[in-house]
Scaffold this active site. Sequence first.
Site, short mmCIF file in Angstrom:
data_model
loop_
_atom_site.label_atom_id
_atom_site.label_comp_id
_atom_site.label_asym_id
_atom_site.label_seq_id
_atom_site.Cartn_x
_atom_site.Cartn_y
_atom_site.Cartn_z
N ASP A 181 41.39 31.17 43.23
CA ASP A 181 41.52 32.60 42.96
C ASP A 181 40.16 33.22 43.30
OD1 ASP A 181 42.17 35.09 41.53
OD2 ASP A 181 40.84 34.33 39.97
N ASP A 208 38.91 37.05 42.14
CA ASP A 208 38.32 37.91 41.10
C ASP A 208 38.30 37.21 39.75
OD1 ASP A 208 39.94 40.32 42.94
OD2 ASP A 208 37.79 40.36 42.64
N ARG A 231 47.82 48.96 39.39
CA ARG A 231 47.06 49.31 38.18
C ARG A 231 46.91 50.83 38.06
NH1 ARG A 231 42.44 45.82 38.76
NH2 ARG A 231 44.04 44.27 38.35
N LYS A 239 38.74 53.59 46.75
CA LYS A 239 38.17 52.61 45.82
C LYS A 239 37.70 51.38 46.57
CE LYS A 239 38.88 48.62 43.51
NZ LYS A 239 39.40 47.29 43.95
N ASP A 261 41.09 32.21 36.57
CA ASP A 261 40.27 32.73 35.46
C ASP A 261 41.08 33.45 34.40
OD1 ASP A 261 39.60 36.08 35.78
OD2 ASP A 261 40.75 35.04 37.31
#
Length: 253
Positions: free
Chosen positions: A10, A12, A57, A86, A184
Amino acid sequence: MPQLKALIFDVDGTLSDTERDGHRIAFNRAFADAELDWRWDVETYGALLKVTGGKERIRYFIESFQPAFEVPVDVDSFIKELHQSKTSHYLALLESGAIPLRPGVERLLKEARSARLRLGIATTTTPENVTTLLCATLGAESIGWFDVIAAGDVVANKKPAPDIFQYALNAMDLSAKECMAFEDSENGLLSSLHAGLKTIVTVNGYTRNDNFDQAAIVLDQLGEPDVAFSVIDGDPWGASLVDVPLIRRLFVT
Ligand code: XBP
Ligand code: MG
């Protein structure tokens, strides 16, 4: 007994601690550019992280936190443009060197390559965010260390769905039983487990209290020779850092 052939990471929260001081800042800068009075503080962002995918999100935030917001007629384009802004801010943060790799990541990637283990990435974030992070931290040649960078919208269903790990396995022509995943978060672990992969978890500030049942081991970090990891759950077999021998031990357990 299948042989361990690859490690699938992964991004992030796993390769780098990117959310609080990276993505969150980039979202807020995009909101300011768009003259929106939205500001995601650390706590609010932690709640929003249960939804994976930046566009998803933003949509969740509008629907759940902004009842009075006059939603544009073409809300999809609105969200897409806001997310592109972003991403530009996030890329600038990466290129500035503001977001380092987590402890042990560079060491383990190099050890895995020396041990002839293949490497893959399975992430919800935008592909360019991954290549820019790798360039900024390990140099451009590190992009070639990975057989696949499975990222973002390449699959319809993002984590916790297993799709992105299945995509990576297909691209590598490997079965889940030949790989170890690194994650995570609870969403990430659900994704890798549902794809059939054993998974090593390194928590971060946002995910420490997530449910990591069925993880191979849960740690605070991968560790370095001079900085031992802390074990949150599982058996480290006497190790103080995650190296190829420990991964192989966990793989057959
Ligand atoms: C984490 C995510 C991503 C990032 C934001 O991905 O859910 O959406 O929070 O990146 P992972 P984008 O833990 O799977 O690496 O805005 O590019 O989606
Ligand atoms: Mg993650």
